[in-house]
Enzyme design. Sequence first.
Site, PDB file in Angstrom:
ATOM      1  N   GLY A 176       0.853  -1.178   0.000  1.00 15.39           N
ATOM      2  CA  GLY A 176       0.000   0.000   0.000  1.00 15.39           C
ATOM      3  C   GLY A 176       0.891   1.230   0.000  1.00 15.39           C
ATOM      4  O   GLY A 176       1.810   1.330   0.827  1.00 15.39           O
ATOM      5  N   GLN A 204      -5.689  -8.954  -2.285  1.00 13.49           N
ATOM      6  CA  GLN A 204      -5.716  -7.993  -1.172  1.00 13.49           C
ATOM      7  C   GLN A 204      -7.146  -7.673  -0.732  1.00 13.49           C
ATOM      8  O   GLN A 204      -7.391  -7.351   0.428  1.00 13.49           O
ATOM      9  CB  GLN A 204      -5.014  -6.678  -1.577  1.00 13.49           C
ATOM     10  N   ASP A 220      -1.417   4.512  -6.454  1.00 13.69           N
ATOM     11  CA  ASP A 220       0.008   4.307  -6.127  1.00 13.69           C
ATOM     12  C   ASP A 220       0.874   5.432  -6.667  1.00 13.69           C
ATOM     13  O   ASP A 220       1.925   5.745  -6.109  1.00 13.69           O
ATOM     14  CB  ASP A 220       0.480   2.964  -6.652  1.00 13.69           C
ATOM     15  N   LYS A 232      -3.696  -0.551  -8.428  1.00 17.07           N
ATOM     16  CA  LYS A 232      -3.682  -2.016  -8.511  1.00 17.07           C
ATOM     17  C   LYS A 232      -4.323  -2.524  -9.799  1.00 17.07           C
ATOM     18  O   LYS A 232      -5.365  -2.018 -10.220  1.00 17.07           O
ATOM     19  CB  LYS A 232      -4.417  -2.575  -7.282  1.00 17.07           C
TER      20      LYS A 232
END
Length: 357
Positions: free
Chosen positions: A47, A196, A237, A248
């Site tokens: 993360g 996740q 990100d 992701k």
Amino acid sequence: MRTVMWEAEGPAVRMIDQRLLPGEVVRIDLRTVEEVSEAIRDMAVRGAPAIGATAAFGLALAAAVSEATDSDSMWNDLDSASATLSASRPTASNLVWALQRLRSRAVAAVDQSPQAIRQLLLEEAQRIADEDVETNKAMGRFGAELIGDSDTVIHHCNTGALATVDYGTALGVIRTAHEQGKRVHVLVDETRPRLQGAKLTAWELDRYGVPHEIISDNAAGYFLSRGQVAACFVGADRVAANGDVANKIGTYMLALAAWDNEVPFYVVLPTSTVDLSLSSGAEIPIEERDPREVLDLEHEGRPVAPADSKALNPAFDITPHRLISAFVTEVGVLRSPYADALAGAVRRAQEKIEAAH
Ligand code: MRU
């Protein structure tokens, strides 16, 4: 629950080992920069904001364990630690952002003795960690305005307390809405290949008492097309200057399906995730991970893929800014045109940090 923290006895960087969740909650202490770098690479911690805070504590650790007695040898040790940490994972911009922030704080200091540098770096790493929690709560308050009572939302990957120091980004928004008494319901993308969503987000939502179901990633379009979804919330990100988002893998497909069904698609991120040095998403480095993450899947105890299969495993994709309805940041909700809005948000957040020093 802090995902990552400093442990003065040791000294060590302490973190929840996310590889063992949801089965076990185990904290591990990392005592060398190499161990911290490996924990990032192998996703014991993951993360973008959590990676940033971990790298900051990693550099503070390098200074703490350095045997340097003069500032030149201390800077040599820090250069080498920065290089190791920066190489851990390539996509999340928070990693390099945090390292640069620590270095510039130390460079600007009048007293450059090794002991002063050790102290400054640890203070700054701690500040980054504490700010992260405040930032997430601010994003939660801004973003919760976008959620109505009884809304069903889709969430991708894990953007909760585990992806940050605490509280979360996109999941923090959902959590705030829930804490405000809104009856929010979450469809949790399982998020292949590392899962996740199924492993981490479902575990967190369970703890917070937020109603949810896990869906396979490829079911999202079905629910969107049936008019059952009020909005999608994802993290980021790295965001380029024009608003293109690296997040992701699977985020782009979700954004396309949301666009086609006129469902708002919100990206929640601290301004530390914005990389104004890159003009568009095409310039964002995309991590390629081990194909075994895709291939090592079993069903009823048997491998799914033929033994000699090959796989491709990009960890992130780029969602073009035209598919994004708004960004939620710690300084407010940003609407298109994004280039000006993002640059302004980064400037305002930077001014706040400077004022606090
Ligand atoms: O590969 P990961 O698990 O580190 O990827 C995490 C994500 O893509 C998150 O959605 C992103 O970091 C935003 S989290 C606050």
